[in-house]
Design an enzyme around this catalytic site. Sequence first.
Site, PDB file in Angstrom:
ATOM      1  CB  VAL A 274       5.848   1.143  -2.863  1.00  0.00           C
ATOM      2  CG1 VAL A 274       5.702   2.172  -1.746  1.00  0.00           C
ATOM      3  CG2 VAL A 274       5.841   1.825  -4.230  1.00  0.00           C
ATOM      4  CB  CYS A 275       6.316  -0.209   1.561  1.00  0.00           C
ATOM      5  SG  CYS A 275       6.133  -0.306   3.355  1.00  0.00           S
ATOM      6  CB  THR A 276       6.667  -4.854   2.997  1.00  0.00           C
ATOM      7  OG1 THR A 276       5.282  -4.508   2.877  1.00  0.00           O
ATOM      8  CG2 THR A 276       7.214  -4.322   4.320  1.00  0.00           C
TER       9      THR A 276
END
Length: 230
Positions: A109-111
């Site tokens: 998820v995300c970075t």
Amino acid sequence: MTEPTPAAPASTQIVFLLFPGITQLDFTAPAQALSRMPGATLAGAAATTAPIATDSGFSIVPTHDFASCPQADILCIPGGHGVAEALGDAATIDFIARQAAGARWITSVCTGAFLLGRAGLLAGKRATTHWGYTHLLPLVGAEPVAARVIEDGNIITSGGVTSGLDFALTLIARLQGDAVAQAIQLAIEYDPAPPFVGGHPDRTPAAVTAGLKARVYDAAAARMEAALKA
């Protein structure tokens, strides 16, 4: 004539990496959905079982340290501003690589995508991350794609923060069918109706995007880039 008893869903071990500076919703949003999948067992693993400070002013307590964590069927790597430090932590990267070697699904998820990349898992793969960092994905050998959820083989990456719910429901549908995923979506009342049109630079007023980039993401992306090149 009695109906046959449906077989119980197979047990699915889901492991989330936890680290200081994690964006708590990157973890808690997909965890909420995945925990409702029949047969699911969740673990949150960190270097130690001491409480982990999140980006929201409270801490979360891991269930396992790296050594005691069970093997994941689904490995999930959340993101957050703490990713830049985690990229340089050999024990964290080794844990990701070891778990990924035995996992059925490898996700972020995300970075968190950059931690997968540092572990050598995104080379030649299509991937996504938070819009403020997408341009850095080639530094880990990935092909950037502007989307909330990207599947490439057994690797699923998702965009920023709330995209974690989309990834979780997508994966639940892959594993147990659309009806199970739809029931979980209904149970958590995931029926987005945001008060503003936006949430991505493509749909947000340019002045709002520019202001946020100047306040937060220009410096944050530069910090991430430096960590990736270190």
